[in-house]
Design an enzyme around this catalytic site. Structure first.
Site, PDB file in Angstrom:
ATOM      1  N   THR A  88       0.809  -1.214   0.000  1.00  0.00           N
ATOM      2  CA  THR A  88       0.000   0.000   0.000  1.00  0.00           C
ATOM      3  C   THR A  88       0.843   1.265   0.000  1.00  0.00           C
ATOM      4  O   THR A  88       0.484   2.266  -0.610  1.00  0.00           O
ATOM      5  CB  THR A  88      -0.916   0.008   1.246  1.00  0.00           C
ATOM      6  OG1 THR A  88      -1.732  -1.152   1.197  1.00  0.00           O
ATOM      7  CG2 THR A  88      -1.796   1.239   1.275  1.00  0.00           C
ATOM      8  N   THR A 165       1.699  -4.284   4.364  1.00  0.00           N
ATOM      9  CA  THR A 165       1.630  -4.469   5.821  1.00  0.00           C
ATOM     10  C   THR A 165       1.175  -5.866   6.257  1.00  0.00           C
ATOM     11  O   THR A 165       1.438  -6.261   7.382  1.00  0.00           O
ATOM     12  CB  THR A 165       0.684  -3.432   6.478  1.00  0.00           C
ATOM     13  OG1 THR A 165      -0.635  -3.604   5.956  1.00  0.00           O
ATOM     14  CG2 THR A 165       1.176  -2.025   6.237  1.00  0.00           C
ATOM     15  N   ASP A 166       0.522  -6.633   5.376  1.00  0.00           N
ATOM     16  CA  ASP A 166      -0.017  -7.925   5.809  1.00  0.00           C
ATOM     17  C   ASP A 166       1.043  -8.799   6.475  1.00  0.00           C
ATOM     18  O   ASP A 166       0.796  -9.407   7.504  1.00  0.00           O
ATOM     19  CB  ASP A 166      -0.610  -8.689   4.619  1.00  0.00           C
ATOM     20  CG  ASP A 166      -2.101  -8.463   4.468  1.00  0.00           C
ATOM     21  OD1 ASP A 166      -2.551  -7.360   4.825  1.00  0.00           O
ATOM     22  OD2 ASP A 166      -2.807  -9.383   4.011  1.00  0.00           O
ATOM     23  N   LYS A 243       1.261  -7.283  13.520  1.00  0.00           N
ATOM     24  CA  LYS A 243       0.137  -6.487  13.026  1.00  0.00           C
ATOM     25  C   LYS A 243      -1.076  -6.851  13.864  1.00  0.00           C
ATOM     26  O   LYS A 243      -1.593  -7.957  13.777  1.00  0.00           O
ATOM     27  CB  LYS A 243      -0.123  -6.783  11.548  1.00  0.00           C
ATOM     28  CG  LYS A 243      -1.247  -5.945  10.953  1.00  0.00           C
ATOM     29  CD  LYS A 243      -1.391  -6.144   9.442  1.00  0.00           C
ATOM     30  CE  LYS A 243      -2.424  -5.176   8.887  1.00  0.00           C
ATOM     31  NZ  LYS A 243      -2.466  -5.157   7.408  1.00  0.00           N
TER      32      LYS A 243
END
Lengths: 431, 431
Positions: A88, A165-166, A243
């Site tokens: 992203t 970010t996953d 996360k």
């Protein structure tokens, strides 16, 4: 005055509002039906051409600074390196479908963040690949590590790795292990909101990551928002972070640990008292091999131990279990045929390394408190202290790739890159 | 004065200290080498007989009140029911090995907690089994639900279920679904520290659970310590809670939710504003069937989709995936042979229900933001909003047991017992 072009400052009126900003290149952020404007705040907005009633160039407009101009403009400033992998933070929005897809070049990324050029020169933008992070796998960790390692040898203060970010925290763990004797800061950074949104966090995260790269902290850290506002970022040890939210900008939280440092976008750094290695003149070593036949499994009520036979059949070399509580699986047989204890014993006897972590995430595993722990330890399971399941999975894949089987248990229990905290500060719970 | 006996108040001197308390029965808390003393604080300590230099009975001592006496003594007080299943809250320490094993009877448990008798009468102590919670499985959920359901029909204000903490939140979720139209409070309670430790939390948790059972909240809730002190407890919706620490007493935290109520051990209740069903005169319905062939798998970098074929081969009926981020697995093929997208499609085509949750735990899944989500949804995956992976696993096992395949998706997406929060309060993050 001529028709406004890319890089010109323009004023646009629609039926609803009026906007002032720099006209962005169409190929980067827009489709044929929309134009994109970079506002003074640094955020980009897309405006439907249909809605525009008036567009005029603002006098004394300046051109958007292209990346090559940034490097030239910043002469004399410290140099950092950027390794761009996708996600992203480097993504654009397709205004037709509403979907998000990665930028294709590092140049496109930096065109959106001219503020960086006021602080540093970008030594190099390496792009080993461009993937959304859910598609990143073992071999990609090695590719990133190789690029980072190569940058570290250059005239650079530190390296920023941009990443989706996953699985950001899996990659930060991998880099933590793959570069031995790290001598400079490595900031692993992503964005939870895409560049078309007012809440885009990529710009501030990149600024904070840049300041991190200029610090004396020679650790791999994830640098992301600290809270739901745009006040400051935290840099957390790359092996101790997870996360913890699907969408919040402050989703990346240290587990069993406090951040190493708080970083304000203007360059203020506040240390938290957490230990770290300092920048040095040492020569790091690259240990980038990785064993792919490693699995991470979670135990839960009714989970069948036959899953271990599946991994024995498939010739796996290592398994990390995210057990319940202090690190447990069922030790009473589920029925006459199936027993976890028997299956774990078979797995260990097949030469597979079995490591235990806790799905509770916070706190440490312990084999000595309950009978299940003692039985599993006796069956040959290695209890990995307070190591996160995700970090243990990455570490095992790395350790199997780079060390002999006989050294494995010792390596897994050695605190190589802050992945084990013998003393967990109470304030770190749900930080 | 005669030799002090069980239930007598005694003063004991050792080389190091002196203690005053009630002598506990040997069979309950001690072995031959130790005696156990219940201090005025309510905590029990074990003292090695070798260390004792002097033991004398304190005048006006009173006998320990045995459970049967409790019921008699409490005449006129409200009645509650207790279903005891095992775990630390009902466990004793083997002072020789240092290990912890379950009490064998509910009587043994209550002998240690006379304070409860000041508030309520214990209507009944049911013990369907005694297991450490890591050994509890699907069929045990049904056994507990049957006992609870049977108690609800009696003259009882509410039901306390005592349970080991490892899988407490899986069982609380199961009870939340298995009793439809719940009319009274059900408190699911455990202890993180065993009864031999000064930090034993079982007594206060039981007191808070008792007060919960006297409230007007007709929900299944986990009632445990709110913080690291002994100040108060929180009662959290049984479908929205997770064990978030291996050892802390305040390990059980609501996820994407705030607690329903804060409970002080003296009976003060402070509502948080969270919605709940009120106590009613309705007749609950028991839906205790459960499908055992359900799996919970986590996605991670390098995870092989062949695991789905394993579950197809084993004739599983449902799979919950704890995906990364908004609910993703890799959608780019790992190599020519293996693709998650193909494997997921095969799984769905085999008639297996595939539900998606997030390993980030906090926040909601969303299939529409990234291409991976859209591809997986198109392949037939059901996105389960903000449902916890553990709760989704339990709910799917329950839904497959009690409803037709054609009703499944609707049931899984219906908010049956608070498991889905369409609006997540910002204050619930890392509560």
């Amino acid at each position: 005055m001529a028709q406004p072009g890319i890089g010109d400052k323009v004023k646009i009126k629609t039926r609803k509002a009026s906007y002032e900003g720099i006209l962005m290149p169409r190929s980067e952020l827009s489709d044929k039906e929309h134009i994109v404007l970079k506002l003074d705040s640094g955020y980009n907005i897309g405006i439907s051409k249909q809605d525009i009633s008036k567009i005029e160039q603002v006098p004394e407009s300046r051109k958007t600074r292209a990346p090559k101009v940034i490097v030239k403009a910043g002469k004399g400033l410290p140099k950092i390196s950027v390794v761009s992998t996708g996600g992203t933070i480097t993504s654009k929005v397709d205004y037709k479908t509403g979907g998000v897809s990665p930028f294709k070049t590092g140049e496109e990324l930096l065109a959106g963040m001219p503020k960086l050029a006021e602080i540093v020169q970008i030594n190099d933008i390496k792009q080993p690949f461009s993937l959304l992070s859910e598609d990143i796998s073992h071999k990609d960790w090695s590719k990133i590590a190789k690029e980072v390692y190569s940058e570290l040898k250059k005239d650079t203060e530190g390296v920023i790795v941009t990443h989706g970010t996953d699985t950001l925290h899996y990659t930060s763990a991998a880099l933590s292990f793959m570069i031995e004797g790290l001598n400079k800061p490595i900031a692993v950074v992503g964005a939870q909101r895409s560049a078309d949104r007012g809440s885009f966090d990529g710009l501030m995260n990149m600024l904070c990551a840049t300041h991190y790269c200029l610090s004396d902290i020679a650790e791999v850290a994830i640098v992301m928002h600290a809270g739901s506002s745009d006040e400051y970022c935290i840099a957390s040890q790359g092996t101790k972070v997870r996360k913890m939210h699907t969408s919040r900008r402050d989703a990346f939280r240290p587990i069993n640990d406090e951040p190493i440092v708080k970083i304000w976008p203007d360059g203020n750094l506040v240390m938290t008292g957490t230990q770290y290695n300092e920048r040095s003149s040492g020569n790091p070593k690259l240990l980038d091999k990785v064993e792919e036949r490693v699995a991470l499994i979670h135990s839960y009520p009714g989970a069948r131990p036959e899953i271990l036979e599946h991994y024995i059949d498939k010739k796996y070399k290592g398994i990390i279990i995210a057990g319940t509580g202090f690190g447990h699986v069922a030790t009473q047989p589920l029925d006459k045929k199936e027993s976890w204890l028997k299956a774990v014993t078979n797995t260990v006897d097949s030469g597979i390394f079995v490591g235990m972590t806790s799905q509770a995430l916070y706190g440490t595993t312990d084999s000595m408190i309950y009978s299940a722990g003692r039985l599993l330890k006796n069956a040959g399971v290695t209890y990995l202290k307070d190591m996160l399941p995700e970090t243990a999975y990455v570490k095992l894949a790395w350790a199997l790739g780079n060390f002999k089987r006989s050294e494995l248990e010792e390596k897994m229990l050695e605190n190589i890159s802050g992945e084990i905290n013998e003393r967990i500060q109470p304030g770190s719970f749900l930080y």
